[in-house]
Design a protein around this motif. Structure first.
Motif, PDB file in Angstrom:
ATOM      1  N   LYS A 106      -5.167  14.458   3.832  1.00  0.00           N
ATOM      2  CA  LYS A 106      -5.072  14.142   2.406  1.00  0.00           C
ATOM      3  C   LYS A 106      -5.770  12.815   2.178  1.00  0.00           C
ATOM      4  O   LYS A 106      -5.694  11.908   3.024  1.00  0.00           O
ATOM      5  CB  LYS A 106      -3.611  14.037   1.950  1.00  0.00           C
ATOM      6  N   ILE A 107      -6.411  12.712   1.045  1.00  0.00           N
ATOM      7  CA  ILE A 107      -7.180  11.519   0.714  1.00  0.00           C
ATOM      8  C   ILE A 107      -6.715  11.018  -0.640  1.00  0.00           C
ATOM      9  O   ILE A 107      -6.612  11.801  -1.597  1.00  0.00           O
ATOM     10  CB  ILE A 107      -8.691  11.850   0.669  1.00  0.00           C
ATOM     11  N   ARG A 108      -6.442   9.716  -0.727  1.00  0.00           N
ATOM     12  CA  ARG A 108      -5.978   9.184  -2.012  1.00  0.00           C
ATOM     13  C   ARG A 108      -6.325   7.712  -2.142  1.00  0.00           C
ATOM     14  O   ARG A 108      -6.544   7.007  -1.150  1.00  0.00           O
ATOM     15  CB  ARG A 108      -4.470   9.374  -2.156  1.00  0.00           C
ATOM     16  N   GLU A 109      -6.344   7.288  -3.377  1.00  0.00           N
ATOM     17  CA  GLU A 109      -6.344   5.865  -3.714  1.00  0.00           C
ATOM     18  C   GLU A 109      -4.945   5.521  -4.185  1.00  0.00           C
ATOM     19  O   GLU A 109      -4.408   6.174  -5.077  1.00  0.00           O
ATOM     20  CB  GLU A 109      -7.346   5.559  -4.819  1.00  0.00           C
ATOM     21  N   ARG A 110      -4.377   4.505  -3.590  1.00  0.00           N
ATOM     22  CA  ARG A 110      -3.041   4.053  -4.009  1.00  0.00           C
ATOM     23  C   ARG A 110      -3.157   2.692  -4.667  1.00  0.00           C
ATOM     24  O   ARG A 110      -3.790   1.781  -4.131  1.00  0.00           O
ATOM     25  CB  ARG A 110      -2.093   3.982  -2.817  1.00  0.00           C
ATOM     26  N   VAL A 111      -2.540   2.583  -5.834  1.00  0.00           N
ATOM     27  CA  VAL A 111      -2.544   1.336  -6.594  1.00  0.00           C
ATOM     28  C   VAL A 111      -1.108   0.832  -6.691  1.00  0.00           C
ATOM     29  O   VAL A 111      -0.220   1.557  -7.159  1.00  0.00           O
ATOM     30  CB  VAL A 111      -3.124   1.527  -8.005  1.00  0.00           C
ATOM     31  N   TYR A 112      -0.894  -0.395  -6.231  1.00  0.00           N
ATOM     32  CA  TYR A 112       0.405  -1.049  -6.385  1.00  0.00           C
ATOM     33  C   TYR A 112       0.338  -1.800  -7.723  1.00  0.00           C
ATOM     34  O   TYR A 112      -0.238  -2.884  -7.812  1.00  0.00           O
ATOM     35  CB  TYR A 112       0.664  -1.985  -5.213  1.00  0.00           C
ATOM     36  N   GLY A 116      -1.553  -5.154  -8.370  1.00  0.00           N
ATOM     37  CA  GLY A 116      -2.955  -4.809  -8.540  1.00  0.00           C
ATOM     38  C   GLY A 116      -3.659  -4.436  -7.244  1.00  0.00           C
ATOM     39  O   GLY A 116      -4.830  -4.068  -7.245  1.00  0.00           O
ATOM     40  N   GLU A 117      -2.949  -4.520  -6.110  1.00  0.00           N
ATOM     41  CA  GLU A 117      -3.559  -4.161  -4.824  1.00  0.00           C
ATOM     42  C   GLU A 117      -3.929  -2.680  -4.812  1.00  0.00           C
ATOM     43  O   GLU A 117      -3.190  -1.829  -5.320  1.00  0.00           O
ATOM     44  CB  GLU A 117      -2.580  -4.450  -3.686  1.00  0.00           C
ATOM     45  N   ARG A 118      -5.082  -2.364  -4.207  1.00  0.00           N
ATOM     46  CA  ARG A 118      -5.558  -0.990  -4.093  1.00  0.00           C
ATOM     47  C   ARG A 118      -5.887  -0.679  -2.642  1.00  0.00           C
ATOM     48  O   ARG A 118      -6.446  -1.515  -1.935  1.00  0.00           O
ATOM     49  CB  ARG A 118      -6.799  -0.772  -4.969  1.00  0.00           C
ATOM     50  N   GLN A 119      -5.537   0.525  -2.210  1.00  0.00           N
ATOM     51  CA  GLN A 119      -5.814   0.964  -0.845  1.00  0.00           C
ATOM     52  C   GLN A 119      -6.437   2.354  -0.866  1.00  0.00           C
ATOM     53  O   GLN A 119      -6.026   3.226  -1.648  1.00  0.00           O
ATOM     54  CB  GLN A 119      -4.518   1.013  -0.019  1.00  0.00           C
ATOM     55  N   PHE A 120      -7.424   2.554   0.000  1.00  0.00           N
ATOM     56  CA  PHE A 120      -7.956   3.886   0.256  1.00  0.00           C
ATOM     57  C   PHE A 120      -7.219   4.417   1.480  1.00  0.00           C
ATOM     58  O   PHE A 120      -7.226   3.784   2.538  1.00  0.00           O
ATOM     59  CB  PHE A 120      -9.457   3.792   0.526  1.00  0.00           C
ATOM     60  N   GLU A 121      -6.575   5.565   1.351  1.00  0.00           N
ATOM     61  CA  GLU A 121      -5.705   6.066   2.410  1.00  0.00           C
ATOM     62  C   GLU A 121      -6.095   7.482   2.824  1.00  0.00           C
ATOM     63  O   GLU A 121      -6.406   8.331   1.974  1.00  0.00           O
ATOM     64  CB  GLU A 121      -4.246   6.049   1.953  1.00  0.00           C
ATOM     65  N   ILE A 122      -6.037   7.720   4.114  1.00  0.00           N
ATOM     66  CA  ILE A 122      -6.283   9.039   4.705  1.00  0.00           C
ATOM     67  C   ILE A 122      -5.053   9.387   5.539  1.00  0.00           C
ATOM     68  O   ILE A 122      -4.691   8.642   6.450  1.00  0.00           O
ATOM     69  CB  ILE A 122      -7.529   9.034   5.597  1.00  0.00           C
ATOM     70  N   PRO A 137      -8.441  -1.618   2.489  1.00  0.00           N
ATOM     71  CA  PRO A 137      -8.310  -2.154   1.128  1.00  0.00           C
ATOM     72  C   PRO A 137      -9.527  -1.800   0.274  1.00  0.00           C
ATOM     73  O   PRO A 137     -10.648  -1.684   0.770  1.00  0.00           O
ATOM     74  CB  PRO A 137      -8.213  -3.670   1.351  1.00  0.00           C
ATOM     75  N   LEU A 138      -9.268  -1.634  -1.007  1.00  0.00           N
ATOM     76  CA  LEU A 138     -10.330  -1.472  -1.996  1.00  0.00           C
ATOM     77  C   LEU A 138     -10.428  -2.769  -2.793  1.00  0.00           C
ATOM     78  O   LEU A 138      -9.409  -3.334  -3.190  1.00  0.00           O
ATOM     79  CB  LEU A 138     -10.024  -0.312  -2.939  1.00  0.00           C
ATOM     80  N   ALA A 139     -11.631  -3.212  -3.022  1.00  0.00           N
ATOM     81  CA  ALA A 139     -11.829  -4.465  -3.751  1.00  0.00           C
ATOM     82  C   ALA A 139     -12.928  -4.279  -4.775  1.00  0.00           C
ATOM     83  O   ALA A 139     -13.843  -3.459  -4.600  1.00  0.00           O
ATOM     84  CB  ALA A 139     -12.208  -5.591  -2.783  1.00  0.00           C
ATOM     85  N   GLY A 140     -12.823  -5.045  -5.851  1.00  0.00           N
ATOM     86  CA  GLY A 140     -13.868  -5.033  -6.866  1.00  0.00           C
ATOM     87  C   GLY A 140     -14.124  -3.639  -7.406  1.00  0.00           C
ATOM     88  O   GLY A 140     -13.218  -2.958  -7.873  1.00  0.00           O
ATOM     89  N   ARG A 141     -15.383  -3.191  -7.304  1.00  0.00           N
ATOM     90  CA  ARG A 141     -15.756  -1.887  -7.839  1.00  0.00           C
ATOM     91  C   ARG A 141     -15.710  -0.779  -6.797  1.00  0.00           C
ATOM     92  O   ARG A 141     -16.205   0.330  -7.036  1.00  0.00           O
ATOM     93  CB  ARG A 141     -17.160  -1.963  -8.441  1.00  0.00           C
ATOM     94  N   ASP A 142     -15.129  -1.042  -5.631  1.00  0.00           N
ATOM     95  CA  ASP A 142     -14.970   0.004  -4.614  1.00  0.00           C
ATOM     96  C   ASP A 142     -14.217   1.198  -5.199  1.00  0.00           C
ATOM     97  O   ASP A 142     -13.228   1.025  -5.918  1.00  0.00           O
ATOM     98  CB  ASP A 142     -14.155  -0.521  -3.421  1.00  0.00           C
ATOM     99  N   THR A 143     -14.663   2.403  -4.873  1.00  0.00           N
ATOM    100  CA  THR A 143     -13.940   3.620  -5.242  1.00  0.00           C
ATOM    101  C   THR A 143     -13.926   4.552  -4.039  1.00  0.00           C
ATOM    102  O   THR A 143     -14.798   4.459  -3.152  1.00  0.00           O
ATOM    103  CB  THR A 143     -14.593   4.358  -6.423  1.00  0.00           C
ATOM    104  N   PRO A 144     -12.970   5.474  -3.975  1.00  0.00           N
ATOM    105  CA  PRO A 144     -12.947   6.430  -2.870  1.00  0.00           C
ATOM    106  C   PRO A 144     -14.195   7.302  -2.789  1.00  0.00           C
ATOM    107  O   PRO A 144     -14.448   7.917  -1.751  1.00  0.00           O
ATOM    108  CB  PRO A 144     -11.701   7.272  -3.171  1.00  0.00           C
ATOM    109  N   GLN A 145     -14.969   7.381  -3.865  1.00  0.00           N
ATOM    110  CA  GLN A 145     -16.197   8.182  -3.848  1.00  0.00           C
ATOM    111  C   GLN A 145     -17.424   7.360  -3.451  1.00  0.00           C
ATOM    112  O   GLN A 145     -18.531   7.899  -3.391  1.00  0.00           O
ATOM    113  CB  GLN A 145     -16.410   8.818  -5.224  1.00  0.00           C
ATOM    114  N   GLY A 146     -17.217   6.060  -3.179  1.00  0.00           N
ATOM    115  CA  GLY A 146     -18.333   5.201  -2.822  1.00  0.00           C
ATOM    116  C   GLY A 146     -18.715   5.318  -1.354  1.00  0.00           C
ATOM    117  O   GLY A 146     -17.992   5.895  -0.529  1.00  0.00           O
ATOM    118  N   ALA A 147     -19.864   4.714  -1.016  1.00  0.00           N
ATOM    119  CA  ALA A 147     -20.409   4.833   0.343  1.00  0.00           C
ATOM    120  C   ALA A 147     -19.486   4.212   1.383  1.00  0.00           C
ATOM    121  O   ALA A 147     -19.326   4.747   2.487  1.00  0.00           O
ATOM    122  CB  ALA A 147     -21.788   4.176   0.394  1.00  0.00           C
ATOM    123  N   ARG A 148     -18.867   3.080   1.060  1.00  0.00           N
ATOM    124  CA  ARG A 148     -18.017   2.387   2.035  1.00  0.00           C
ATOM    125  C   ARG A 148     -16.826   3.262   2.439  1.00  0.00           C
ATOM    126  O   ARG A 148     -16.506   3.382   3.628  1.00  0.00           O
ATOM    127  CB  ARG A 148     -17.542   1.063   1.450  1.00  0.00           C
TER     128      ARG A 148
END
Length: 277
Positions: A106-112, A116-122, A137-148
Motif C-alpha cells: 500500500k502506498i500513501r501520503e500521511r499528513v499530521y 504539518g509534517e508529511r510522510q511518504f509511506e510504503i 519525509p515529504l518536504a516543500g513541493r514533494d508529492t508521492p507522484q514525484g521522481a524522488r
C-alpha cells in the motif's frame, strides 16, 4: 483550535478522555519503546464504553507490568490525521490485498495535520505475515507522484520483493480521523475515531459509526493484553483496513466480500456525496 470534548461524538469523546487520563509519553519515548516498523497488526471495531473499560485497565498506574502511557506532543494527546492512498487505475493494490498475495503493498501520503509534517509511506507484507513500513519525509513541493518518491518506491520494492513499481499511480482514497496512541514496552495501541473516507474518483464519502473506536494493536509477537481483554468482552479482530474496507462500501461493484461484513459494521453501508470544497 481543538474541539471541546463535550462537542465530540461518543467515540471521539472516549478517545480524548482516555488519552487525557493516562500518564504522558513523548514521541522520542514512543520510538524508543515501540517504534514497531515491522509488526503484527490486529484491528477491532469497539463500542466506546467497552473501549473505555479496556484502556482504563491498561493505563491504570497500579498495573502490575506498568501502565500504558499516552503519546503527548506539546500538551496535545489526540491528533488529526489525513492520508491519501495511491493505486493504479485498475486498483492493483486493492486487488492484491483481496487475493491475499504475499508480494503486496500500500502506498500513501500521511499528513499530521496538527504539525504539518508529511510522510511518504510504503506498507509491505513480510515473510512472517507481518506488516513492514518504509517511509521518508515529504518536504516543500514533494508529492508521492514525484521522481524522488518514485525512486524510493522502486528501491524499496526491488529490495523487498525483486519487482518493479507501477509505472503510474493515482490518488484513490483519502482518510481523515482523530487518533490517540498508547504505548508500553514492545506494544502500541492506536485508537481512531470519527473516520471519514472519501473516494477521489466519485467524491462520495462514508463516515464511521460515531459510537465505534477503531482499535489497532501493534506488536512484534503474539497476542497482547489488549487483545485478550477485547476477546473477553466478545470482540474479535475485524477483517478491516481503512483503504479496502472503505472501497468495499464506496464501490459496491468491486469483488470485496472479505471486507463487507466489517465495513457494514463500521460504516453502516451509507454513502453520501462529499460537499464541494
Amino acid at each position: 483550535m481543538t474541539t471541546a470534548p463535550a462537542a465530540l461524538a461518543p467515540a471521539a469523546r472516549a478517545v480524548d478522555a482516555a488519552a487525557r487520563a493516562a500518564a504522558p509519553l513523548t514521541l522520542a519515548e514512543v520510538n524508543q519503546r515501540a517504534e514497531l516498523l515491522a509488526r503484527f497488526d490486529r484491528s477491532y471495531l469497539v463500542p466506546a464504553d467497552t473501549f473505555l473499560r479496556m484502556i482504563g485497565r491498561l493505563t491504570d498506574p497500579r498495573h502490575p507490568a506498568g501502565p500504558f502511557r499516552a503519546l503527548d506532543i506539546d500538551g496535545r494527546r489526540t491528533f488529526r490525521y489525513h492520508s491519501v492512498y495511491y493505486d493504479t487505475a485498475g486498483l492493483r493494490s486493492f486487488h492484491d490485498h483481496r487475493q491475499g498475495r504475499r508480494l503486496r503493498f500500500k502506498i500513501r501520503e500521511r499528513v499530521y495535520e496538527d504539525s504539518g509534517e508529511r510522510q511518504f509511506e510504503i506498507k509491505l507484507k513480510g515473510r512472517r505475515g507481518d506488516t513492514v513500513k518504509h517511509r521518508q519525509p515529504l518536504a516543500g513541493r514533494d508529492t508521492p507522484q514525484g521522481a524522488r518518491c518514485w525512486l524510493f518506491l522502486a528501491d524499496t520494492l526491488h529490495r523487498a520483493y525483486g519487482i518493479d513499481p507501477p509505472a503510474v499511480l493515482h490518488p484513490s482514497l483519502t482518510t481523515d480521523y482523530l487518533r490517540a496512541t498508547f504505548v508500553a514496552d514492545g506494544a502500541r495501541i492506536t485508537c481512531d475515531a470519527g473516520l471519514v473516507c472519501t473516494d477521489l474518483r466519485t467524491e462520495c464519502a462514508v463516515r464511521c459509526d460515531a459510537g465505534l473506536v477503531l482499535v489497532e494493536t501493534k506488536t512484534a509477537g503474539h497476542l497482547t493484553e489488549a487483545d485478550r481483554i477485547l476477546h473477553a468482552h466478545g470482540i474479535r479482530p475485524a477483517v478491516f483496513t481503512k483503504y479496502c474496507g472503505a472501497l468495499a462500501v464506496l464501490r459496491p461493484s468491486l469483488p470485496a466480500n472479505r471486507w463487507r461484513r466489517a465495513a457494514r459494521c463500521a460504516f453502516g453501508g451509507e454513502v453520501r456525496v462529499a460537499p464541494a470544497g
